[in-house]
Motif scaffolding. Sequence first.
Motif, short mmCIF file in Angstrom:
data_model
loop_
_atom_site.label_atom_id
_atom_site.label_comp_id
_atom_site.label_asym_id
_atom_site.label_seq_id
_atom_site.Cartn_x
_atom_site.Cartn_y
_atom_site.Cartn_z
N ASP A 191 -32.73 46.29 94.67
CA ASP A 191 -33.43 46.83 93.51
C ASP A 191 -33.57 48.36 93.60
OD1 ASP A 191 -34.90 46.73 91.15
OD2 ASP A 191 -36.81 46.62 92.23
N VAL A 192 -33.91 48.86 94.78
CA VAL A 192 -34.19 50.29 94.93
C VAL A 192 -32.90 51.11 95.10
CG1 VAL A 192 -35.29 52.04 96.40
CG2 VAL A 192 -36.49 49.90 95.89
N TRP A 193 -31.94 50.59 95.86
CA TRP A 193 -30.81 51.41 96.29
C TRP A 193 -29.53 51.20 95.48
CZ3 TRP A 193 -31.41 55.34 99.80
CH2 TRP A 193 -32.63 55.37 100.47
N LEU A 195 -34.25 46.00 98.64
CA LEU A 195 -33.19 46.97 98.94
C LEU A 195 -32.19 47.07 97.79
CD1 LEU A 195 -32.56 46.11 102.71
CD2 LEU A 195 -33.39 48.31 101.84
#
Lengths: 426, 147
Positions: free
Chosen positions: B108-110, B106
């Motif tokens: 890393d992506v957001w 989460l």
Amino acid sequence: MAMILTPEQQAILNGEKGETMAKVMQTMVKYGEVFGAEKLVPVTSKYNHLVTSFGLKALGPVYELMNQLIEAGALSQQQFSADPRPVDKGVPSNFIMDIVFNKFMYSKQDFYEGQLKKLGLMDENAFTCACYLDQVGNKPEKGEVLSWAESSAVVYANSVLGARCNRNSGIVDIMGSVVGYVPYFGLLTDEGRKASWIVRIETTKKPEAQLLGSAIGMKVMEDVPYVIGLDKWIGNELTDSACTYLKDFGAATASNGAVGLYHIDGLTPEAKESGKALIKEGAQEYVITDEELQRVYDSYPVMWKNQSAKPKLCFMGCPHMSLQQLKDWTDKVEAGLKAAGNKKVVIPTVFTAPPAVLKEFEKTDYAARLKACGVVTSYICPLMYMNNPLAGKMPVITSSNKLRTYTTARYYTDDEILVQITKGGN
Amino acid sequence: MKEFKGRVIAPGTVTAEALVSHGGLNTLASFQKALQFGDKEATCGDQNNPDLFGKKMKGKALCLPQTIGSTTGGMVLYCACSMKRQPACLLFSKPIDSLAAAGAVLADVWLDDVSMPVVDNLGEEFLAYVKDGMTITVKDDGVVCVD
């Protein structure tokens, strides 16, 4: 190994449904890749269930993320229930606690519930950890794939209902529902549902559900146990009474360890179907005797500052109680009070249950009888109530091993709790 | 100096002081007070964890077997990252659990401006060797140097 996506999944990842949806898909893909998932599979249950039900001020970034989803129209494809609300005016608290709860800790509650409605909440009272109870109506079918996170609900759905769900984290639960897919690994696979522990029940009496679950959880941690000999005590049919036992047993395995699935020989659906073929070669063995349960009970630390303090509150119902449990406890409390020569419970006591169960309970004559005993019923999450410095200092007792694990509440068996609240004693 | 090789879950390089938990990290219990009460150093609030209780976690190389506790764990870790109160890196001796993995993914992506390298599978020997205060360097390929 990189995951193989269908053209539709790849298109979402490439941004065909917008940047936010692409990030949701990326989250599920990366999450799956960590565990070697080779594909995503559709979420097939009618409803989802979210672990995050509380407008805790500290979780500001979660609400920002939810806003991103709402603004992008990336809503849940399923309606969902959510864990219990963290506050209820009916539950005993003092003036300072009320200020801390409402003005400080859970000041985002109304705002967050508004977000949940926009995202797909089933109805305004769909707040319970025991969403699978009949009155609530979020009860998955055998073989359905879920995107749940609440640990006690996941272990129940997997074990008692035969649904398939990993022990996901909060946020991942809703993202699976938004994108409609979850990565295929762990408890979704046949291999991941095999047991690496054999647990033999060799007690001389019916083991306390929450104590047995605790012992097994602490022993096997995240592994799958195959339990032999429990059907002798709780039967070979998933009756209301057996399901209630397994609800409380499972919650303890999941919180005292990290169990996401257990099999009960001769009782749970997959054990009935496949029997001991579910046990992996070389499985370890754990024998439960009266002495072992006593050892586990005696190992619990008492977190109270004054260990001999008189309890100020008793919480029952973590996970939330079933309708039958409320009725059974009404009978037990009445009989206990009569035997002790008391009219009302001697320790403030709260029984928690889903709003839909409480509504049904109110229609029975048990509700008035329980109230007459001085017991308060509530939809609150006892864990959220306890999860602050003020409540943490209170000497609270419970027969929930989940509540004991996450808070300073002190564990007693059901029988001991009954004596405490009807007769008194430290 | 000793080197250990693990699997990269979230990439990145960092050098930081080690903080070691021999028991599982209960993410919610450890971070909640820090996030709730504005403690920018993220002092561990988990009284059941004698290795970490009362110690500052922000900016430390947190060495641990796995995370435990509430399945809100991943999102709590995500919040700690978003509020810039996260450890410098997470170094797991065991294969990462689903809650910690969710938190790492989460973040890393957001989150665009957050770096928290995560390495798992470093082995029991890693956790037996590393002590509080040692200097840890995490490399891109999952090599962890303990000095």
